[in-house]
Design a protein around this motif. Structure first.
Motif, PDB file in Angstrom:
ATOM      1  N   GLN A  13      28.568  24.242 -82.001  1.00 33.71           N
ATOM      2  CA  GLN A  13      29.658  24.359 -81.040  1.00 33.71           C
ATOM      3  C   GLN A  13      29.202  23.843 -79.678  1.00 33.71           C
ATOM      4  O   GLN A  13      28.024  23.954 -79.339  1.00 33.71           O
ATOM      5  CB  GLN A  13      30.094  25.818 -80.915  1.00 33.71           C
ATOM      6  N   PRO A  14      30.121  23.313 -78.843  1.00 33.38           N
ATOM      7  CA  PRO A  14      31.485  22.965 -79.222  1.00 33.38           C
ATOM      8  C   PRO A  14      31.523  21.522 -79.691  1.00 33.38           C
ATOM      9  O   PRO A  14      30.958  20.636 -79.053  1.00 33.38           O
ATOM     10  CB  PRO A  14      32.235  23.110 -77.899  1.00 33.38           C
TER      11      PRO A  14
ATOM     12  N   GLY B  92      34.287  27.505 -80.001  1.00 29.31           N
ATOM     13  CA  GLY B  92      34.186  27.948 -78.621  1.00 29.31           C
ATOM     14  C   GLY B  92      33.014  27.344 -77.880  1.00 29.31           C
ATOM     15  O   GLY B  92      32.269  26.513 -78.389  1.00 29.31           O
ATOM     16  N   CYS B  93      32.859  27.778 -76.639  1.00 26.26           N
ATOM     17  CA  CYS B  93      31.822  27.249 -75.759  1.00 26.26           C
ATOM     18  C   CYS B  93      30.507  27.984 -75.976  1.00 26.26           C
ATOM     19  O   CYS B  93      30.479  29.165 -76.316  1.00 26.26           O
ATOM     20  CB  CYS B  93      32.263  27.386 -74.307  1.00 26.26           C
TER      21      CYS B  93
ATOM     22  N   VAL C 274      28.135  16.658 -76.968  1.00 21.17           N
ATOM     23  CA  VAL C 274      27.978  16.155 -75.599  1.00 21.17           C
ATOM     24  C   VAL C 274      29.354  15.924 -74.989  1.00 21.17           C
ATOM     25  O   VAL C 274      29.608  16.260 -73.828  1.00 21.17           O
ATOM     26  CB  VAL C 274      27.127  14.870 -75.577  1.00 21.17           C
ATOM     27  N   LEU C 275      30.270  15.378 -75.786  1.00 26.37           N
ATOM     28  CA  LEU C 275      31.656  15.242 -75.333  1.00 26.37           C
ATOM     29  C   LEU C 275      32.302  16.611 -75.166  1.00 26.37           C
ATOM     30  O   LEU C 275      32.906  16.911 -74.131  1.00 26.37           O
ATOM     31  CB  LEU C 275      32.459  14.422 -76.335  1.00 26.37           C
ATOM     32  N   GLY C 276      32.188  17.458 -76.187  1.00 30.63           N
ATOM     33  CA  GLY C 276      32.902  18.730 -76.193  1.00 30.63           C
ATOM     34  C   GLY C 276      32.525  19.660 -75.062  1.00 30.63           C
ATOM     35  O   GLY C 276      33.341  20.490 -74.638  1.00 30.63           O
ATOM     36  N   LEU C 277      31.319  19.542 -74.549  1.00 31.98           N
ATOM     37  CA  LEU C 277      30.906  20.424 -73.455  1.00 31.98           C
ATOM     38  C   LEU C 277      31.746  20.235 -72.199  1.00 31.98           C
ATOM     39  O   LEU C 277      31.811  21.133 -71.353  1.00 31.98           O
ATOM     40  CB  LEU C 277      29.421  20.197 -73.145  1.00 31.98           C
TER      41      LEU C 277
END
Length: 582
Positions: A116-117, A125-126, A166-169
């Motif tokens: 995640q994420p 979730g984060c 890396v994108l999702g953060l």
């Protein structure tokens, strides 16, 4: 009008021929894999190659969609396409049937570990990668468990740690904290790579992210990854130049790519992303693969997206065989991989169009759909019209719509009862297990009502209204302001009411309620002369939401909607409440 050629229009969904049935002719797939292999990234300085037991290996594959416990049903078909690889996002106890089926059909697996994420929908979730040592420890322990379990399995090609995190953060952090989290995440990926290699030195370790913007983090903080991976979709042809400009020192594999996604296309007149046609999608796979293979010595192959069978919004956009039915893209990818030649191919739909003004189609009314359909093999297609409300409520399901054949190459379709932008699909099936499907959109609006809306701009009150949330406050007067973009929303309890003061006792003959998703299952429309003593004039016990229009014969100064049973777990919410006198 554009003709529907060579088809009989029916509302009945023809039974799909299973994806694993005969439908292609040619060479047999690769023989079964019976022993674990040593996989290496060999060479260097722009002259890399992947090797399996010392022999060159170009990854020619697709991401995996069906349930792992159904892999033995679908894996022979994947092999018949000429694929040698598939990719997963997670590895655990449920993975063994998939690995077994892959090996039995000569296919190797890029075995993923989810962190995640992720970057896409449903990604979880984060996580605080700077400070949450418990989470990182748990994930490392799980990875070690499953690497130890499957490292000697003949179906394993390599290990992949994380997907688009890396994108999702960026959905969790911003500014300097986002930068710190990305650094911490890619350092954690490197920690995972070291532990995996200690357990299994015979398979490479990699990580994937969205586009090459993440590579600078892996380059700086994940030195023990053997290669990069990238999800690029319609941007595959830009990877080579980005790799050169970034000065990167490792080869890569494409892990998701092909035709344009909904985030890469323009919106149509209804604000709905314009889905590429079947023909354009097939060409998208060909173009992506050509660009990938042009980066010799650096691009080591790829898994195109997606060998999936879901028949929903995302499935129709990306899957090669939604519902187990094969599309033009299926055969395009099989051709790229040197798979078996098709004995039969899908109907091709072109020039799909909505007659009239598709930006304003009254709910429950009829509109015209036209297209040209050609079956290359002379089969007689059958048809189905489906609709989808994703751009109203984020629901991915496709629902059959009522329609009839006009006998002149057009279809008359009944519009959904709920206002908003709807995707409309025309599906053509050839009875041979093949599917052609194209999409357009209509914007459904509340049906017009004769007469004057007495409630428009009138004083409006309510039992409660929500003061917080995205778009709040949801005031009572929003239900009578004539703006479909605003709404009243109550607290999450029963009963609740919305009341309009017409200013004087007035006779009216129609009421119209335009509900948001939070609708009433049971409610009454009531009238009063003093806002104290109420008389019901319309009662509903099975409300379904959308737009509800009812004829009444009523007189009163005050008109009230009294909700007694909610249709959802939320409150009551109305975009508009109209009271009409003709």
């Amino acid at each position: 009008m554009l003709a529907l050629l060579g088809g009989v229009l029916t509302a009945t969904h023809q039974a799909a021929t299973a994806a694993t049935s005969a439908g292609q002719e040619g060479a047999d797939p690769d023989p079964a894999l019976t022993a674990a292999s040593v996989v290496e990234v060999a060479g260097g300085d722009g002259d890399w190659q992947l090797t399996v037991d010392g022999e060159p290996y170009v990854v020619e594959g697709l991401t995996w969609g069906p349930p792992a416990d159904q892999a033995d049903s679908y894996m022979p078909d994947l092999a018949s396409m000429g694929a040698n690889t598939t990719r997963t996002w997670g590895t655990d106890a449920s993975s063994r049937p998939l690995l077994d089926a892959a090996a039995a059909n000569g296919i190797r697996v890029i075995a993923g570990f989810w962190l995640q994420p992720g970057g896409g929908p449903g990604s979880g979730g984060c996580v605080d990668y700077v400070n949450d040592h418990d989470y990182k420890g748990e994930q490392l322990a799980a990875m070690n468990t499953w690497v130890a379990e499957y490292r000697d399995h003949p179906g394993v090609l390599m290990w992949s740690v994380g997907n688009e995190s890396v994108l999702g953060l960026q959905n969790c952090y911003e500014g300097t904290e986002l930068e710190a989290q990305r650094v911490a995440y890619t350092r954690f990926v490197n920690d995972a790579a070291l532990e995996i290699k200690a357990l299994d030195p015979d398979h490479p370790v990699t990580s994937t992210d969205a586009w090459v913007g993440a590579w600078e983090y892996y380059e700086a903080h994940s030195p023990d990854l053997d290669l990069f991976q990238v999800n690029a979709y319609d941007a595959v042809c830009g990877i080579q130049q980005a790799w050169i400009e970034g000065g990167y020192d490792r080869p890569y594999i494409l892990t998701e790519g092909g035709p344009a996604g909904e985030w890469e296309v323009d919106d149509d007149v209804n604000g709905v992303p314009e889905e590429p046609t079947d023909v354009a999608k097939a060409e998208g796979y060909r173009a992506a693969w050509d660009c990938l293979m042009d980066h010799e010595g650096v691009a080591l192959g790829g898994t195109l997206f997606h060998y999936g069978v879901e028949e929903d919004f995302g499935g129709v956009w990306f899957n090669l065989l939604p519902g187990g039915e094969k599309r033009l893209s299926y055969y395009a990818v099989a051709d790229l991989f040197g798979g078996q030649a098709p004995a039969n191919t899908p109907p091709v739909i072109t020039d799909l169009a909505v007659g009239g003004d598709r930006t304003s189609v009254p709910a429950g009314s009829e509109f015209t759909l036209s297209a040209s359909v050609n079956d290359p093999d002379g089969d007689t297609p059958t048809y189905e019209v489906l609709v989808n409300s994703k751009y109203i409520d984020d629901n991915g399901a496709l629902t059959p719509a009522d329609f009839r054949d006009n006998g002149d190459g057009t279809l008359t379709v009944t519009a959904p009862g709920r206002p908003g932008p709807w995707k409309v699909y025309l599906a053509a099936r050839d009875g041979q297990g093949n599917l052609g499907i194209e999409a357009t959109s209509v914007n459904v609006v509340p049906p017009p009502v004769d007469g004057t809306n007495l409630a428009l701009g009138a004083e409006t009150t309510a039992s409660t209204f929500q003061e917080e949330g995205d778009g709040a406050p949801f005031l009572p007067e929003h239900a009578t302001d004539g703006d479909d973009g605003t709404r009243w929303a109550s607290d999450w309890s029963d009963p609740q009411w919305l009341q309009v003061d017409l200013g004087a006792s007035t006779r009216f003959d129609t009421v119209q309620l335009y509900w948001e998703t939070s609708h009433a299952r049971a409610y009454e429309v009531q009238v009063s002369e003093n806002a104290q003593d109420w008389t019901p004039v319309h009662t509903v016990t099975d409300g379904a939401g959308g737009v509800e229009t009812a004829a009444v014969d009523a007189t009163g100064r005050y008109v009230r909607v009294l909700g007694t049973e909610r249709g959802t777990g939320w409150g009551y919410s109305l975009y508009e409440f109209g009271v009409y006198a003709s």
